[in-house]
Design an enzyme around this catalytic site. Structure first.
Site, short mmCIF file in Angstrom:
data_model
loop_
_atom_site.label_atom_id
_atom_site.label_comp_id
_atom_site.label_asym_id
_atom_site.label_seq_id
_atom_site.Cartn_x
_atom_site.Cartn_y
_atom_site.Cartn_z
N ARG A 104 0.76 -1.16 0.20
CA ARG A 104 0.00 -0.05 -0.01
C ARG A 104 0.99 1.07 0.02
O ARG A 104 0.56 2.24 -0.70
CB ARG A 104 -1.24 0.04 1.30
CG ARG A 104 -1.76 1.34 1.42
CD ARG A 104 -2.95 1.28 2.35
NE ARG A 104 -2.61 0.54 3.43
CZ ARG A 104 -1.82 0.74 4.52
NH1 ARG A 104 -1.23 1.94 4.66
NH2 ARG A 104 -1.77 -0.09 5.70
N LYS B 166 -11.27 5.32 -18.40
CA LYS B 166 -11.59 5.75 -19.74
C LYS B 166 -10.69 5.66 -20.84
O LYS B 166 -10.00 4.44 -21.30
CB LYS B 166 -12.23 7.06 -19.62
CG LYS B 166 -13.47 7.41 -18.40
CD LYS B 166 -14.43 6.39 -18.74
CE LYS B 166 -15.65 6.50 -17.81
NZ LYS B 166 -15.39 6.62 -16.29
N ASP C 256 -10.35 18.04 -14.31
CA ASP C 256 -10.82 16.60 -14.75
C ASP C 256 -10.63 16.48 -16.39
O ASP C 256 -11.44 17.00 -16.81
CB ASP C 256 -12.05 16.20 -14.24
CG ASP C 256 -12.23 14.94 -14.51
OD1 ASP C 256 -11.68 14.41 -15.35
OD2 ASP C 256 -13.37 14.29 -13.85
N1 PLP Z 1 -14.79 12.16 -14.27
C1 PLP Z 1 -15.35 11.95 -15.23
C2 PLP Z 1 -15.39 13.06 -16.29
C3 PLP Z 1 -16.18 10.84 -15.65
O1 PLP Z 1 -16.83 10.62 -16.76
C4 PLP Z 1 -16.04 9.56 -14.44
C5 PLP Z 1 -16.80 8.43 -14.82
O2 PLP Z 1 -17.57 8.29 -15.83
C6 PLP Z 1 -15.29 9.89 -13.29
C7 PLP Z 1 -14.79 11.13 -13.12
C8 PLP Z 1 -15.43 8.89 -12.42
O3 PLP Z 1 -14.45 7.79 -12.72
P1 PLP Z 1 -14.71 6.09 -12.13
O4 PLP Z 1 -15.94 5.92 -12.85
O5 PLP Z 1 -13.35 5.50 -12.76
O6 PLP Z 1 -14.77 6.38 -10.70
#
Ligand code: PLP
Length: 392
Positions: free
Chosen positions: A52, A201, A176
């Site tokens: 970890r 993704k 993000d």
């Molecule tokens: N940020 C965006 C723009 C997303 O589209 C998603 C999930 O679809 C997330 C964060 C969250 O990621 P996770 O599903 O890997 O927890």
């Protein structure tokens, strides 16, 4: 070597953090599954004690991602949301967060519902494309949080403008960048402090791993990277070694995949826009179209316009459902960025957690569908969409 003299991103996705194994010469980095490491004496070890707190496979993928994002350090988490919640944990109790009004539903839920209950943080939702409104809302803020392109409306936020507004008030910025990937934009180069990704993704790219990333700028406040590393261990929010190896493998084809996906998306967006009326489409939302309000900013700060397209359809929810279930190559499923194309319905799926009044306010209605363009032949994808949209 200065950033400008380094090899291109398409080369670095294959080589950064992926030097051949020094012990054996294996060209693929070994997967270290061990959770614990022999200690040579008290306070004496070979860099590791417990998985970890540090794992060689994780370090490799973190080194690769830090290099791709031009970051001082990167950290990988078991999901995008665990990356986001670790970032929230860096804030003091009662912190003020100003967040973009268009966010993935799970991040909205974390910021607007879970965060305030857990740490008493206060969250204001503002349109980050309206820099006057943001300047006013940012007074006294500790953190500015946004997506660009945003999910699902594909709004484009001006990275340099946000960095300037944040600097003026001493707030940390988190972008993000899931929808762009490092092949589409490099927010840290525009003065942003932290880049976040759902590695589930584009980075993973094959719909077979969950993951998250935080990459921290060398210009962020001194202690931020250290604090995130501390919290990653303290909260136990680490990606497991086998997923680290899988992610590292996936990154090797990131540039190839994203090039194909974004070229195909541009082709499909143009094609759908040209015959929108015949296909029962009232709006094609794609940052590469000259009609998109963020097109000029996207042209300036992105290297491509992404692989996501959002559409508004005529005919109400019944027709929308017929279309969603009629595509053969575009699977009707949430998520995005993978080699297979996907189609989904934000209002009932990815954004179901968003308060109905907020969805209405920002126009995430029943008519909206979102496409994630994969690596299939673009002509086949066009034919699939045309056949499905002929459903009336
Ligand atoms: N940020 C965006 C723009 C997303 O589209 C998603 C999930 O679809 C997330 C964060 C969250 O990621 P996770 O599903 O890997 O927890």
């Amino acid at each position: 070597m200065s950033v400008k003299n380094r090899a291109s991103l398409a080369t670095r996705v294959i080589h950064s953090g992926q030097e051949p194994d020094s012990a054996t010469g294996a060209v693929v980095p070994p997967l270290y599954t061990a959770t614990t490491y022999v200690q040579d004496g008290i306070g004496k070890n070979r860099g590791y004690d417990y998985s970890r707190s540090g794992n060689p496979t994780r370090q490799r993928v973190e080194a690769c991602l830090a290099d791709l994002e031009n970051a001082q350090a990167a950290f990988v988490f078991p999901s995008g949301l665990s990356a986001a919640s670790t970032m929230l944990a860096t804030l003091k109790p009662g912190a003020k967060i100003v967040a973009h009004e268009d966010l993935y539903g799970g991040v909205y839920r974390l910021l607007a519902q879970v965060g305030p209950a857990m740490s008493g943080c206060h969250v204001d939702l503002v349109d980050f494309c309206d820099t006057d409104a943001l300047t006013a809302a940012a007074q006294g803020a500790d953190l500015l949080w946004f997506e660009t392109p945003s999910n699902p409306l594909l709004k484009i936020v001006d990275l340099s403008a946000i960095a300037k507004i944040a600097n003026n008030v001493g707030a940390i910025t988190v972008c993000d960048s899931t929808f762009a990937s490092p092949c589409g934009q490099l927010p840290l180069d525009h003065g942003i402090d932290v880049v976040m990704h759902s590695a589930t993704k584009f980075l993973g790219g094959h719909s077979d791993l969950l993951g998250g990333v935080l990459a921290v700028s060398e210009n962020a406040i001194d202690s931020l990277a250290e604090r995130i590393g501390y919290l990653q261990n303290a909260l136990g929010a680490v990606m497991c070694p086998s997923d680290c190896a899988l992610l590292l493998r996936s990154l090797r084809t990131l540039a190839l995949r994203v090039e194909r996906q974004t070229t195909s998306a541009a082709f499909l967006a143009e094609k759908l826009a040209a015959s929108a009326a015949d296909l029962g489409i009232t709006e094609v939302i794609y940052p590469g179209l000259a009609t998109h309000p963020g097109h000029a900013i996207a042209a300036r700060q992105m290297s491509n316009y992404g692989a996501l397209i959002s559409l508004r359809l005529t005919g109400g929810l019944d027709r929308v459902e017929r279309v969603l279930t009629a595509t053969r190559l575009f699977h009707f499923a949430v998520s995005l960025g993978s080699v297979e194309s996907l189609i989904q319905h934000p209002a009932s799926l990815t954004h179901a957690a968003v308060a109905e009044e907020h969805r209405e306010k920002i126009s995430i209605g029943d008519d909206l569908v979102r496409l994630s363009v994969g690596c299939e032949d673009p002509a086949d994808l066009a034919a699939d969409l045309e056949a499905a949209f002929s459903q009336r």
